[in-house]
Structure formats: structure tokens, C-alpha cells
Motif scaffolding. Structure first.
Motif, short mmCIF file in Angstrom:
data_model
loop_
_atom_site.label_atom_id
_atom_site.label_comp_id
_atom_site.label_asym_id
_atom_site.label_seq_id
_atom_site.Cartn_x
_atom_site.Cartn_y
_atom_site.Cartn_z
N ALA A 40 -9.28 0.39 15.66
CA ALA A 40 -10.02 1.50 16.26
C ALA A 40 -9.13 2.29 17.21
O ALA A 40 -9.14 3.53 17.19
CB ALA A 40 -11.25 0.97 17.00
N LEU A 41 -8.35 1.60 18.02
CA LEU A 41 -7.44 2.29 18.93
C LEU A 41 -6.38 3.06 18.15
O LEU A 41 -6.03 4.18 18.50
CB LEU A 41 -6.78 1.30 19.88
CG LEU A 41 -5.83 1.92 20.90
CD1 LEU A 41 -6.58 2.86 21.82
CD2 LEU A 41 -5.12 0.86 21.69
N ALA A 42 -5.88 2.47 17.07
CA ALA A 42 -4.89 3.16 16.23
C ALA A 42 -5.49 4.43 15.63
O ALA A 42 -4.81 5.47 15.56
CB ALA A 42 -4.40 2.22 15.12
N THR A 43 -6.73 4.37 15.22
CA THR A 43 -7.40 5.55 14.66
C THR A 43 -7.50 6.66 15.71
O THR A 43 -7.18 7.82 15.42
CB THR A 43 -8.80 5.18 14.15
OG1 THR A 43 -8.68 4.14 13.18
CG2 THR A 43 -9.51 6.37 13.54
N VAL A 44 -7.89 6.29 16.91
CA VAL A 44 -8.01 7.28 17.99
C VAL A 44 -6.65 7.88 18.32
O VAL A 44 -6.51 9.10 18.46
CB VAL A 44 -8.66 6.64 19.24
CG1 VAL A 44 -8.56 7.55 20.45
CG2 VAL A 44 -10.10 6.28 18.96
N VAL A 45 -5.63 7.03 18.41
CA VAL A 45 -4.28 7.51 18.74
C VAL A 45 -3.77 8.49 17.68
O VAL A 45 -3.28 9.57 18.00
CB VAL A 45 -3.30 6.32 18.91
CG1 VAL A 45 -1.86 6.77 18.90
CG2 VAL A 45 -3.61 5.56 20.18
N ILE A 106 0.69 3.15 11.05
CA ILE A 106 1.51 3.59 9.92
C ILE A 106 0.62 4.09 8.77
O ILE A 106 0.85 5.17 8.22
CB ILE A 106 2.42 2.45 9.44
CG1 ILE A 106 3.50 2.16 10.49
CG2 ILE A 106 3.06 2.78 8.09
CD1 ILE A 106 4.30 0.91 10.24
N ALA A 107 -0.40 3.33 8.42
CA ALA A 107 -1.29 3.72 7.32
C ALA A 107 -2.03 5.02 7.63
O ALA A 107 -2.14 5.90 6.76
CB ALA A 107 -2.29 2.60 7.04
N LEU A 108 -2.51 5.16 8.85
CA LEU A 108 -3.25 6.36 9.21
C LEU A 108 -2.35 7.59 9.30
O LEU A 108 -2.75 8.69 8.92
CB LEU A 108 -4.00 6.14 10.52
CG LEU A 108 -5.14 5.13 10.43
CD1 LEU A 108 -5.59 4.71 11.81
CD2 LEU A 108 -6.30 5.67 9.62
N ALA A 109 -1.13 7.41 9.77
CA ALA A 109 -0.19 8.53 9.82
C ALA A 109 0.16 8.99 8.40
O ALA A 109 0.21 10.20 8.13
CB ALA A 109 1.07 8.14 10.58
N LEU A 110 0.37 8.05 7.51
CA LEU A 110 0.64 8.41 6.11
C LEU A 110 -0.56 9.09 5.47
O LEU A 110 -0.41 10.04 4.69
CB LEU A 110 1.06 7.18 5.31
CG LEU A 110 2.43 6.59 5.67
CD1 LEU A 110 2.67 5.29 4.92
CD2 LEU A 110 3.53 7.60 5.38
N CYS A 111 -1.75 8.63 5.81
CA CYS A 111 -2.98 9.26 5.29
C CYS A 111 -3.08 10.69 5.79
O CYS A 111 -3.39 11.60 5.02
CB CYS A 111 -4.19 8.45 5.73
SG CYS A 111 -5.75 9.22 5.28
#
Length: 138
Positions: A40-45, A106-111
Motif C-alpha cells: 500500500a505504501l509503495a502504491t502511494v509513493v 518496481i512493479a508499479l513503476a513499470l506498470c
């Protein structure tokens, strides 16, 4: 912000948010509550960092193409440094799972990048050519 820039921002933020929900579920299943919190924090960031970057580049694009390129490069460097500082500062924290956080970022940045690329490919290309370049008559 121009409508085309807003379309790119929405076209990247919405899929990234959806993948973030999936990352929270995967984090919950693999590492429990600490994994879900990390995802969740990674998503927000990622959503905040990339949205600020898109807004800055859009604003700089109103000034000139050179300023837009400078803003894009500067925002990239700032994002990398900020994530590095965040990960380094939170390394010893036991409230979340740091591995889930790292992989989720990493996954969210690539997305985000893939979604932004997809929206950009769907747009009609705009080429500003002078009238004389189109006239090939002698």
C-alpha cells in the motif's frame, strides 16, 4: 494542464492504482499484514511521485520543449534519489516488509511506464511542419 497531458496522467494512474490493489492482496497473502502495508505504501509513493513528475513536465511543456526535457530529466533524478533515501531510511523499520515494498515499487513503476506508453501510442502524432516543407514543386 492540457487535456492530452491529463489524459496521459489518468491513463497511467488508473491502471497503476488497480495494480496497486493487486499488489496489496499479493503482499497480504505472501507476507501478511506487513506485506500489505508495504504494498500500500509503495502504491502511494509511486502514484504521488509519478503524478508530480507528469504535472511538472506538463507545466514545463508550456514554456518550451527544452524546458520540458530538463523537467523530465530533473524529475527522474529526483524520483530515483527520493526512493533511494526512503528505502535507506526505512531499512531497519520492522513495521513493514521491505522486500515487498521494493518489488511493489518496481512493479508499479513499470506498470505506470507501460500505461503511459500505451496512452501515448493511442494519441495521434502531432508534427508541426512549415508549409514550405510540404510544397515539393520546383
Amino acid at each position: 494542464m492540457q487535456s492530452s497531458d491529463a489524459r496521459i496522467l489518468r491513463g497511467a494512474a488508473i491502471p497503476t492504482g488497480a495494480v496497486g490493489v493487486g499488489a496489496v492482496l499479493i503482499g497480504l497473502l505472501t507476507a501478511g499484514g506487513k506485506g500489505a502495508l508495504a504494498a500500500a505504501l509503495a502504491t502511494v509513493v509511486v502514484l504521488i511521485f509519478f503524478s508530480i513528475s507528469a504535472i511538472a513536465v506538463s507545466w514545463a511543456g508550456k514554456i518550451s520543449a527544452q524546458t520540458m526535457m530538463l523537467a523530465a530529466l530533473a524529475s527522474y533524478v529526483v524520483k530515483i534519489l527520493a526512493v533511494m533515501v526512503l528505502v535507506t531510511a526505512m531499512d531497519g523499520v520492522s513495521i513493514w516488509n521491505t522486500k515487498v515494498f521494493g518489488w511493489a515499487v518496481i512493479a508499479l513503476a513499470l506498470c505506470w511506464i507501460a500505461a503511459e506508453f500505451r496512452v501515448a501510442l493511442q494519441r495521434r502524432p502531432y508534427i508541426d511542419e512549415p508549409e514550405s516543407a510540404l510544397d515539393r514543386s520546383p
